[in-house]
Design a protein around this motif. Structure first.
Motif, PDB file in Angstrom:
ATOM      1  N   UNK A  83       0.812  -1.205   0.000  1.00  0.00           N
ATOM      2  CA  UNK A  83       0.000   0.000   0.000  1.00  0.00           C
ATOM      3  C   UNK A  83       0.848   1.258   0.000  1.00  0.00           C
ATOM      4  N   UNK A  84       0.178   2.387  -0.092  1.00  0.00           N
ATOM      5  CA  UNK A  84       0.867   3.665  -0.009  1.00  0.00           C
ATOM      6  C   UNK A  84       0.885   4.463  -1.292  1.00  0.00           C
ATOM      7  N   UNK A  85       0.483   3.848  -2.401  1.00  0.00           N
ATOM      8  CA  UNK A  85       0.420   4.562  -3.670  1.00  0.00           C
ATOM      9  C   UNK A  85      -1.037   4.964  -3.905  1.00  0.00           C
ATOM     10  N   UNK A  86      -1.265   6.245  -4.055  1.00  0.00           N
ATOM     11  CA  UNK A  86      -2.625   6.761  -4.200  1.00  0.00           C
ATOM     12  C   UNK A  86      -3.321   6.139  -5.410  1.00  0.00           C
ATOM     13  N   UNK A  87      -4.542   5.699  -5.194  1.00  0.00           N
ATOM     14  CA  UNK A  87      -5.332   5.123  -6.273  1.00  0.00           C
ATOM     15  C   UNK A  87      -5.001   3.680  -6.588  1.00  0.00           C
ATOM     16  N   UNK A  88      -4.125   3.063  -5.799  1.00  0.00           N
ATOM     17  CA  UNK A  88      -3.736   1.674  -6.042  1.00  0.00           C
ATOM     18  C   UNK A  88      -3.915   0.861  -4.759  1.00  0.00           C
ATOM     19  N   UNK A  89      -5.140   0.474  -4.448  1.00  0.00           N
ATOM     20  CA  UNK A  89      -5.386  -0.313  -3.244  1.00  0.00           C
ATOM     21  C   UNK A  89      -4.743  -1.692  -3.348  1.00  0.00           C
ATOM     22  N   UNK A  90      -4.360  -2.228  -2.219  1.00  0.00           N
ATOM     23  CA  UNK A  90      -3.732  -3.547  -2.192  1.00  0.00           C
ATOM     24  C   UNK A  90      -4.736  -4.607  -2.623  1.00  0.00           C
ATOM     25  N   UNK A  91      -4.347  -5.412  -3.589  1.00  0.00           N
ATOM     26  CA  UNK A  91      -5.226  -6.474  -4.087  1.00  0.00           C
ATOM     27  C   UNK A  91      -4.613  -7.859  -3.906  1.00  0.00           C
ATOM     28  N   UNK A  92      -3.291  -7.914  -3.841  1.00  0.00           N
ATOM     29  CA  UNK A  92      -2.617  -9.198  -3.669  1.00  0.00           C
ATOM     30  C   UNK A  92      -2.180  -9.317  -2.206  1.00  0.00           C
ATOM     31  N   UNK A  93      -3.170  -9.565  -1.343  1.00  0.00           N
ATOM     32  CA  UNK A  93      -2.920  -9.678   0.091  1.00  0.00           C
ATOM     33  C   UNK A  93      -2.385 -11.071   0.416  1.00  0.00           C
ATOM     34  N   UNK A  94      -1.991 -11.264   1.671  1.00  0.00           N
ATOM     35  CA  UNK A  94      -1.519 -12.587   2.089  1.00  0.00           C
ATOM     36  C   UNK A  94      -2.617 -13.649   1.991  1.00  0.00           C
ATOM     37  N   UNK A  95      -3.824 -13.407   2.499  1.00  0.00           N
ATOM     38  CA  UNK A  95      -4.867 -14.428   2.355  1.00  0.00           C
ATOM     39  C   UNK A  95      -5.199 -14.737   0.897  1.00  0.00           C
ATOM     40  N   UNK A  96      -5.227 -13.703   0.049  1.00  0.00           N
ATOM     41  CA  UNK A  96      -5.496 -13.920  -1.377  1.00  0.00           C
ATOM     42  C   UNK A  96      -4.399 -14.786  -1.986  1.00  0.00           C
ATOM     43  N   UNK A  97      -3.156 -14.465  -1.672  1.00  0.00           N
ATOM     44  CA  UNK A  97      -2.029 -15.224  -2.208  1.00  0.00           C
ATOM     45  C   UNK A  97      -2.044 -16.660  -1.712  1.00  0.00           C
ATOM     46  N   UNK A  98      -2.381 -16.821  -0.448  1.00  0.00           N
ATOM     47  CA  UNK A  98      -2.462 -18.174   0.115  1.00  0.00           C
ATOM     48  C   UNK A  98      -3.540 -18.991  -0.597  1.00  0.00           C
ATOM     49  N   UNK A  99      -4.673 -18.376  -0.871  1.00  0.00           N
ATOM     50  CA  UNK A  99      -5.749 -19.076  -1.576  1.00  0.00           C
ATOM     51  C   UNK A  99      -5.320 -19.462  -2.984  1.00  0.00           C
ATOM     52  N   UNK A 100      -4.606 -18.569  -3.660  1.00  0.00           N
ATOM     53  CA  UNK A 100      -4.136 -18.867  -5.021  1.00  0.00           C
ATOM     54  C   UNK A 100      -3.147 -20.031  -5.002  1.00  0.00           C
ATOM     55  N   UNK A 101      -2.235 -20.030  -4.031  1.00  0.00           N
ATOM     56  CA  UNK A 101      -1.262 -21.122  -3.932  1.00  0.00           C
ATOM     57  C   UNK A 101      -1.956 -22.451  -3.654  1.00  0.00           C
ATOM     58  N   UNK A 102      -2.943 -22.425  -2.772  1.00  0.00           N
ATOM     59  CA  UNK A 102      -3.702 -23.644  -2.481  1.00  0.00           C
ATOM     60  C   UNK A 102      -4.445 -24.126  -3.717  1.00  0.00           C
ATOM     61  N   UNK A 103      -4.941 -23.173  -4.513  1.00  0.00           N
ATOM     62  CA  UNK A 103      -5.651 -23.524  -5.742  1.00  0.00           C
ATOM     63  C   UNK A 103      -4.698 -24.153  -6.758  1.00  0.00           C
ATOM     64  N   UNK A 104      -3.487 -23.627  -6.855  1.00  0.00           N
ATOM     65  CA  UNK A 104      -2.494 -24.215  -7.762  1.00  0.00           C
ATOM     66  C   UNK A 104      -2.163 -25.638  -7.317  1.00  0.00           C
ATOM     67  N   UNK A 105      -2.033 -25.835  -6.002  1.00  0.00           N
ATOM     68  CA  UNK A 105      -1.758 -27.179  -5.495  1.00  0.00           C
ATOM     69  C   UNK A 105      -2.880 -28.146  -5.879  1.00  0.00           C
ATOM     70  N   UNK A 106      -4.129 -27.698  -5.734  1.00  0.00           N
ATOM     71  CA  UNK A 106      -5.268 -28.545  -6.100  1.00  0.00           C
ATOM     72  C   UNK A 106      -5.288 -28.817  -7.597  1.00  0.00           C
ATOM     73  N   UNK A 107      -5.010 -27.781  -8.387  1.00  0.00           N
ATOM     74  CA  UNK A 107      -4.956 -27.924  -9.848  1.00  0.00           C
ATOM     75  C   UNK A 107      -3.874 -28.920 -10.235  1.00  0.00           C
ATOM     76  N   UNK A 108      -2.719 -28.816  -9.602  1.00  0.00           N
ATOM     77  CA  UNK A 108      -1.587 -29.694  -9.918  1.00  0.00           C
ATOM     78  C   UNK A 108      -1.908 -31.142  -9.580  1.00  0.00           C
ATOM     79  N   UNK A 109      -2.503 -31.365  -8.423  1.00  0.00           N
ATOM     80  CA  UNK A 109      -2.869 -32.723  -8.027  1.00  0.00           C
ATOM     81  C   UNK A 109      -3.851 -33.338  -9.017  1.00  0.00           C
ATOM     82  N   UNK A 110      -4.779 -32.513  -9.485  1.00  0.00           N
ATOM     83  CA  UNK A 110      -5.767 -33.012 -10.442  1.00  0.00           C
ATOM     84  C   UNK A 110      -5.126 -33.327 -11.789  1.00  0.00           C
TER      85      UNK A 110
END
Length: 619
Positions: free
Chosen positions: A108-135
């Motif tokens: 954060x800290x840049x005007x007009x650019x809210x944080x979108x890639x948070x830790x929980x979001x990133x964790x969910x994406x990584x878990x999704x990649x793991x599920x995709x890979x297993x499949x």
């Protein structure tokens, strides 16, 4: 462990407490899992550039992080927090897709650019990649899957590596952390066969946002089949959205889950760089120091490519004094790490001239792109780099097809086809598009050994179609080394001679025409539909203009020749923008082509043509 010769830096068993709701970063960082995860960072020995964290990042770490030193086994059982934790924000995961990558704002800290890639979001994406890979790999023999993680020098890299590790671990897969690494090395880890490095891994994740500003970050994914494509990324993000919803529910009731995983930390880059060194030695007839006597400077732009000087060039005998910005610094204080950036190219040119070097090499942040400068300060990037690589590849594979992106010059086509005897297949923008097209051509019997973009992305068939900026430079070093071994000197003249005869435009410009998505002329439609309408109208105008000739074969936008030059108007891959490229013998000729485009685009009020208007009126 002795069999691993010290290559495994850490093997830490973590019984990690998971608090799925981490909207309150302060509370999360007090959970006992977080600080211990961060103590996996420093490698034992080696230069700072290979500790996996920059000096700048170390200065910015909270006191409790830098104060701990841990080398052993850590057991942590996180107790449930008694503090109420706010619910996680809703997230539109599909907006994070950037073609075949994931990109977002991580700091954060840049005007007009809210944080979108948070830790929980990133964790969910990584878990999704793991599920995709297993499949995707469910047909493989039963085993415990491994995913490697690397990152560039960005300030948010370690935070996101921790989140990715949690997502993978929570899915029941093993994590192998590489720390500071390059994107090409991550793909390579899915191919390497070496138990000491826990390779091959089943999947790999690179945390990077290429040359974008310091507050951005992103994720790239690999299997042994290569980088994931757009449909795969969409699939993963859709899975991530479902996983994230579960996080939200658990967070509202302040639930925690506990998981155990073996997180390994290895110095994979030592193997990757060793392979690059061996490649140059082989090209020179197994001479130990084939670059002895050469002075080569490197500009890493404070990204992840600083290793190339000490780990590749120096073992080959090259002098590297004068190399600059090798220290990883995610604020990129000197220039944008981008071989297309004028300031960056000016910096490496000056370094070559100041140090009277034979060659200069520059990388982007994650080292999947590169460019060079000869001893006279002559740039070897964009069309020139493509011409140089084409000359090298066509010597090895006469008549092969060279696949490039859509904005390459007519002069390059003439050079490849008339002088080198190859075939130029001009395709779409986007490195994945170019690579996939080369693979497709081979599948239908048309031999292709090189896919390369003007941006500096280049992939060779011999290197598993991996766009590797370091490997491209190794191909140049091979020419220098083999010429020296054969008794031919001349420094970088060996390379510049290979592009002799390349016709270059007297004038070139790129203008960006933005589409106002809120304009009434869109009539509720998408910017993509509006852009396609602009292109169709321009195409009709070109067909009726006797002074313009439409390109007989074209895969993207509208390309036409006239006034001794050409123009290409296309729709951006991701943004509401129509980039316009013009090349001509002179500015006057370029303006004539610009006027032809302006006459067609003026009928679309939602299209901001101010850049084009200024260009044609300034002459």
């Amino acid at each position: 462990m002795s069999a691993m010769s010290g290559k495994v830096v850490q093997n830490v068993f973590v019984a990690q407490g998971y608090q799925q709701n981490r909207q309150s970063e302060t509370q999360y960082r007090r959970d006992c899992s977080a600080p211990y995860m961060r103590k996996l960072l420093p490698l034992q020995g080696g230069k700072l550039a290979w500790t996996g964290i920059s000096s700048m990042q170390m200065r910015n770490l909270p006191k409790y992080q830098s104060g701990f030193v841990n080398r052993g086994t850590v057991y942590c059982n996180a107790a449930s927090s008694t503090t109420a934790v706010p619910a996680l924000d809703k997230v539109d995961f599909l907006k994070l897709q950037n073609g075949s990558d994931i990109r977002g704002v991580a700091i954060g800290g840049v005007e007009g650019e809210p944080v979108s890639l948070t830790e929980p979001v990133t964790e969910a994406i990584a878990a999704a990649f793991a599920a995709w890979l297993l499949e995707k790999k469910k047909a493989d023999a039963p085993k415990r899957f491994k995913i490697s993680i690397g990152h560039d020098s960005r300030v948010s890299a370690q935070m996101l590596q921790d989140a990715v590790s949690r997502g993978i671990a929570g899915a029941g897969l093993d994590v192998v952390q590489y720390g500071l690494a390059s994107t090409p090395a991550m793909f390579n880890s899915t191919l390497t066969e070496d138990d000491a490095f826990f390779c091959p891994v089943d999947g790999a994740i690179m945390i990077t946002a290429s040359h974008l500003p310091y507050n951005r970050n992103g994720l790239k994914f690999f299997t042994n089949a290569g980088g994931l494509g757009k449909p795969d990324i969409k699939d993963i993000l859709e899975r991530a959205a479902d996983i994230y919803k579960k996080f939200m529910v658990e967070g509202l009731t302040n639930l925690e889950k506990q998981t155990s995983t073996s997180i390994k930390r290895v110095d994979y880059m030592s193997m990757y760089t060793s392979d690059l060194v061996k490649a140059v030695r082989r090209a020179a007839g197994d001479i130990e120091k084939p670059l002895e006597g050469f002075h080569i400077v490197v500009d890493a732009g404070n990204g992840a490519g600083g290793y190339f000087a000490a780990k590749v060039l120096e073992p080959l005998g090259a002098k590297t004094s004068g190399s600059q910005f090798l220290e990883p610094d995610g604020m990129f204080p000197n220039h944008i790490p981008n071989p297309e950036d004028k300031t960056a190219m000016k910096a490496i040119i000056q370094a070559v001239l100041d140090n009277k070097a034979d060659l200069g090499i520059i990388f982007d942040t994650d080292v999947d792109r590169s460019a060079a400068v000869d001893s006279t300060g002559h740039e070897l990037n964009r069309n020139r780099l493509i011409a140089l690589m084409s000359a090298i590849v066509l010597e090895e594979h006469p008549g092969t097809t060279i696949v490039t992106d859509s904005v390459t010059s007519d002069g390059l086509t003439t050079f490849i086809e008339k002088k080198l005897g190859g075939k130029h297949h001009r395709f779409k923008r986007g490195y994945k598009n170019v690579i996939d097209e080369a693979i497709r051509l081979n599948s239908i019997g048309e031999e292709s050994h090189l896919a390369i973009e003007t941006s500096g992305h280049g992939a060779l068939k011999e290197n598993h179609w991996l766009d590797d900026g370091a490997y491209l430079m190794v191909k140049l070093l091979n020419k220098l080394a083999s010429a020296r071994a054969a008794g031919r000197g001349g420094g970088s003249k060996v390379l510049t001679d290979l592009v002799d005869g390349l016709e270059e435009p007297g004038f070139a410009v790129e203008l960006r025409l933005k589409i106002d998505q809120n304009h009434s002329d869109l009539k509720g439609g998408s910017f993509r539909d509006y852009g396609e309408a602009v292109l169709k109208h321009l195409e009709n105008r070109v067909d009726s203009d006797p002074k313009l000739q439409k390109a007989p074969v074209n895969y993207e936008g509208v390309r036409a020749s006239g006034s001794g030059g050409w123009f290409l108007l296309r729709l951006s891959l991701h943004d509401p923008v129509l980039p316009l490229n013009i090349e001509a013998p002179s500015r006057e000729d370029a303006v004539k082509l610009g006027l032809a485009v302006a006459a067609a685009t003026k009928e679309f009020p939602a299209l901001d043509t101010s850049a084009l208007d200024e260009f044609v009126q300034a002459f």
